[in-house]
Design an enzyme around this catalytic site. Structure first.
Site, PDB file in Angstrom:
ATOM      1  N   ASN A 128     -11.860  -3.291  -0.055  1.00 48.93           N
ATOM      2  CA  ASN A 128     -10.741  -3.538   0.852  1.00 48.93           C
ATOM      3  C   ASN A 128     -11.257  -4.036   2.198  1.00 48.93           C
ATOM      4  OD1 ASN A 128      -8.132  -3.466   2.098  1.00 48.93           O
ATOM      5  ND2 ASN A 128      -8.665  -1.489   2.960  1.00 48.93           N
ATOM      6  N   GLU A 129     -11.270  -3.176   3.164  1.00 52.10           N
ATOM      7  CA  GLU A 129     -11.623  -3.608   4.534  1.00 52.10           C
ATOM      8  C   GLU A 129     -13.032  -3.080   4.832  1.00 52.10           C
ATOM      9  OE1 GLU A 129      -9.588  -1.648   7.888  1.00 52.10           O
ATOM     10  OE2 GLU A 129      -8.508  -3.521   8.088  1.00 52.10           O
TER      11      GLU A 129
ATOM     12  N   GLU B 215       0.864  -1.183   0.000  1.00 50.90           N
ATOM     13  CA  GLU B 215       0.000   0.000   0.000  1.00 50.90           C
ATOM     14  C   GLU B 215       0.895   1.226   0.000  1.00 50.90           C
ATOM     15  OE1 GLU B 215      -2.775   0.452   3.265  1.00 50.90           O
ATOM     16  OE2 GLU B 215      -3.794   2.064   2.184  1.00 50.90           O
TER      17      GLU B 215
ATOM     18  N   CYS C 283      -6.487   0.820   2.679  1.00 53.53           N
ATOM     19  CA  CYS C 283      -7.515   1.871   2.653  1.00 53.53           C
ATOM     20  C   CYS C 283      -7.348   2.827   1.478  1.00 53.53           C
ATOM     21  CB  CYS C 283      -7.492   2.665   3.950  1.00 53.53           C
ATOM     22  SG  CYS C 283      -7.987   1.711   5.369  1.00 53.53           S
TER      23      CYS C 283
HETATM   24  O1  AHR Z   1      -2.189  -1.541   6.847  1.00 63.98           O
HETATM   25  C1  AHR Z   1      -2.665  -0.279   7.178  1.00 63.98           C
HETATM   26  C2  AHR Z   1      -4.187  -0.194   7.102  1.00 63.98           C
HETATM   27  O2  AHR Z   1      -4.780  -1.041   8.016  1.00 63.98           O
HETATM   28  C3  AHR Z   1      -4.770  -0.621   5.785  1.00 63.98           C
HETATM   29  O3  AHR Z   1      -4.755   0.391   4.860  1.00 63.98           O
HETATM   30  C4  AHR Z   1      -6.182  -0.972   6.141  1.00 63.98           C
HETATM   31  O4  AHR Z   1      -6.736  -1.917   5.255  1.00 63.98           O
HETATM   32  C5  AHR Z   1      -6.070  -1.427   7.577  1.00 63.98           C
HETATM   33  O5  AHR Z   1      -7.013  -0.798   8.372  1.00 63.98           O
END
Ligand code: AHR
Length: 694
Positions: A410-411, A58, A264
């Protein structure tokens, strides 16, 4: 009623409560008879997934610009929101009559801002400096291609003087000539038309914090744009290539997959700020920068100059995956901005707008996001005759990238995710039935939202469910058995983001300690024992600049010149390099299932090498004698090979100064018949390999 915090810190606090509840006491010293373990070599389990251990990338912590992507000029095209980020007029423009960011007849519509410099008289102060990414790291004798677009205006500017210099101590970047000159060149022959000029700079000394100075040669006006200083020494010597030391560290992991671009960052703070892969391909000079979502996320690590140049874009991610032998795993936006931020939603169809729907009627609906995913498959795998396949071919990669997996969201969490995931996955499968889909179980590894998502996604036959765990080291040791009772059929688990946090989630005081890494190793014996359930695993985040990070801990740290793998990196590497091919059951002392008195173990057969591989974690301040019976093994060699990471001090860390303070150490050991007697060092992670047949 279950509530989800919109603050990362509250999210951290919730996880830590769980951690504290599970935390065990200090390990007891071990004495007496050896602990006996039996590896059932004659009772093979499921195959270990070929791509089990991979990488999570990321653009956080200056991982891309200022890190893996080695462009040294920050904001090379003056296209950031504040157009002069990274640039400063020398001596507050004392030598200039004026300067302005202009869009008067730009290079192109995509790149429509440039810097116009005017001087009444020629002088060494008539120009600007670029500060790079916390300085520019350059090496003595190495070659750097300087290039820029320029044209002359009224007056008699002959050209531009370009100097790579190292600022003198205590001098601000606006003080010219005060530093050490590292390389110089003259750009001549400007005309009234935009033209690209290039020259190679060869620094006479190594500097970690260099800067680039561009000064008018003569009196009058000149325009400059797309100013670049790019090392020739990139991985595989590619043009627009990547930083070789970092790529090498990634390749040395033998990664099974590369997850990109996040994280994110996929989601964005708002939907406008989301990652859009189509904006990151094609001519590098025409890629428009966008604010990085991590720039202001943490007040304690405020980074307002953090942008994404997209010089490292989707083509480069696919190429990197290929270069390091990893399956590409792009994660795409599912029509949701980050739920920790604006939580903006794309309507599922233009007729169905919810309370959080983005903006007015012309905002994209979910269809746009789905189409982006379909087009991505065509870009990666399609023939030259297809519109997006043709774009890949035009960028220099005629062969398909062989994309097999895509992450949808993603999350994400909640109903809003599930109702977007479902039509998205359906559309993707309808056009590409063989595409494997990764879905999200949300930010927390347990709780009502997690359970609901898991149930629903299993019902939808999602191939992979992405689980994330950021928690204290104890949590990892206490949860070694997490997957023992998971269903053995249906959706597989992607442990897509995990890292032990020495203090608290996202605390700036977290460190990459041995306590964290050895606890991750213990946990990973549980992943390996359940490799029929857990198909993929990746530590997160991957990269961090020591002077520009937002999040800690991370797998790899770097500055402008060098880099190192953390102790966590070497644990991941040991698992990845020793993943074997077939799971083997291990009986622990007292038939304990998931670790006995802080002794953790897993085993695999490596049929390709003809080895039995046993991984052992001794989370104890005392040495521990073990006897390992290789039940049913045939033709067992008399000597085995061990790789050990051990440190009595659980606070041990690698660093730029001591990059290899704690790394795997090789040794050999005797094997008596089909049994191994071995003494595990205090606080150690050991991988034993013995040649034997099954
Ligand atoms: O790894 C850092 C962040 O942690 C990532 O962007 C996210 O997916 C998670 O909350």
């Amino acid at each position: 009623m279950m509530t989800v915090s919109t603050s990362r810190f509250l999210f951290g606090a919730a996880s830590l409560a769980l951690t504290t509840a599970l935390a065990g006491g200090v390990a007891r010293a071990q004495t007496g008879a050896p602990a006996t373990l039996t590896v059932q070599v004659n009772k093979s389990g499921a195959a270990v997934p070929k791509n089990m251990y991979g990488l999570f990338f990321e653009d956080i912590n200056f991982a891309a610009d200022g890190g893996l992507y080695p462009e040294l000029v920050k904001n090379k095209s003056f296209e950031t929101d504040d157009h002069l980020i990274g640039w400063k007029a020398i001596r507050g423009a004392a030598g200039l009559e004026s300067y302005v960011v202009s869009s008067d007849q730009p290079i192109s519509n995509a790149n429509n801002h440039f810097l116009r410099l005017s001087a009444k008289t020629a002088g060494p102060d008539a120009g600007f400096v670029n500060e790079g990414f916390r300085g520019m790291g350059v090496k003595e004798g190495a070659e750097y291609t300087f290039s820029m677009y320029a044209r002359r205006g009224p007056g008699s500017v002959n050209g531009l003087a370009v100097t790579l210099e190292e600022p003198g101590r205590g001098n601000g970047p606006e003080t010219p000539g005060s530093g050490r000159t590292l390389a110089q060149a003259q750009i001549t022959g400007l005309t009234g038309e935009w033209k690209k000029y290039s020259v190679v700079l060869k620094p006479t000394a190594t500097a970690a914090h260099g800067r680039l100075k561009i000064v008018l040669d003569g009196a009058g006006t000149a325009d400059i744009d797309v100013v670049s200083l790019f090392p020739k020494d990139t991985y595989m010597k590619r043009e627009n290539g990547l930083r070789p030391d970092l790529v090498q560290l990634l390749k040395d992991m033998k990664p099974g997959f590369l997850r990109f671009p996040g994280g994110c960052i996929v989601e964005g703070i708002t939907l406008d700020n989301r990652y859009q892969w189509k904006e990151t391909i094609g001519d590098v000079a025409a890629r428009k920068p966008m604010i990085n979502r991590w720039n202001k996320e943490f007040k304690h690590r405020y980074t307002p100059d953090y942008y994404q140049s997209f010089g490292l874009g989707f083509f480069e991610y696919f190429q990197l995956s290929e270069d390091i032998g990893a399956e590409p795993l792009p994660i795409l936006n599912v029509g949701m901005a980050c739920q920790f931020n604006s939580a903006e939603l794309a309507p599922i169809s233009s007729a169905a707008k919810g309370p959080n729907a983005a903006g007015a009627g012309d905002e994209p609906t979910l269809d746009t996001f789905i189409q982006d995913a379909l087009d991505l498959v065509e870009f990666a795998n399609g023939p030259a005759s297809s519109p997006w396949g043709a774009r890949r071919v035009a960028m220099g990669h005629p062969a398909p990238f062989n994309l097999k997996m895509i992450g949808i969201g993603n999350e994400q969490w909640g109903q809003q995710y599930l109702e977007r995931y479902e039509p998205f996955a359906r559309a993707l499968k309808a056009k590409y039935p063989n595409m494997q889909i990764v879905s999200s179980a949300g930010p927390s590894p347990s709780g009502e939202l997690f359970d609901k998502a898991t149930l629903k996604l299993r019902g939808l036959k999602a191939e992979y469910i992405d689980e994330h765990y950021y928690a204290k080291p104890d949590w990892f040791r206490q949860n070694v058995g997490r997957y023992d009772n998971y269903p053995r059929t249906g959706s597989k688990i992607f442990a897509g983001e995990y890292a032990a946090q020495s203090v608290a989630i996202a605390s700036p005081d977290n460190k990459n300690t041995w306590d964290c890494a050895i606890s991750e190793a213990a946990f990973m014996t549980g992943l390996e024992r359940n490799a029929d359930v857990v198909a993929m695993a990746s530590y997160a985040p991957m990269l961090a600049h020591v002077d520009a990070w937002q999040w800690t801990p991370n797998l790899i740290w770097f500055d402008n010149l060098s880099s190192y793998g953390t102790v966590d990196y070497y644990v991941q590497q040991l698992f990845s390099q020793n993943k074997g091919t077939i799971m083997l059951p291990v009986q622990l002392p007292g038939n304990a299932k998931n670790g006995s008195d802080n002794l953790f173990a897993s085993a695999v057969a490596d049929d390709a090498a003809g080895d039995i591989v046993v991984k052992l974690v001794n989370y104890s301040p005392a040495p521990r004698a073990v006897k390992i019976n290789l039940a049913g093994a045939k033709g067992v060699a008399k000597t085995g090979r061990a790789q050990t990471m051990a440190s009595a001090d659980l606070d041990t860390q690698n660093s730029l100064q001591e990059p290899r303070k704690l790394t795997p150490q090789d040794s050999t050991f005797p094997v008596a018949g089909s049994a191994v007697s071995y003494t595990l060092a205090p606080n150690s992670f050991t991988v034993l390999r013995v040649k034997a047949r099954r």
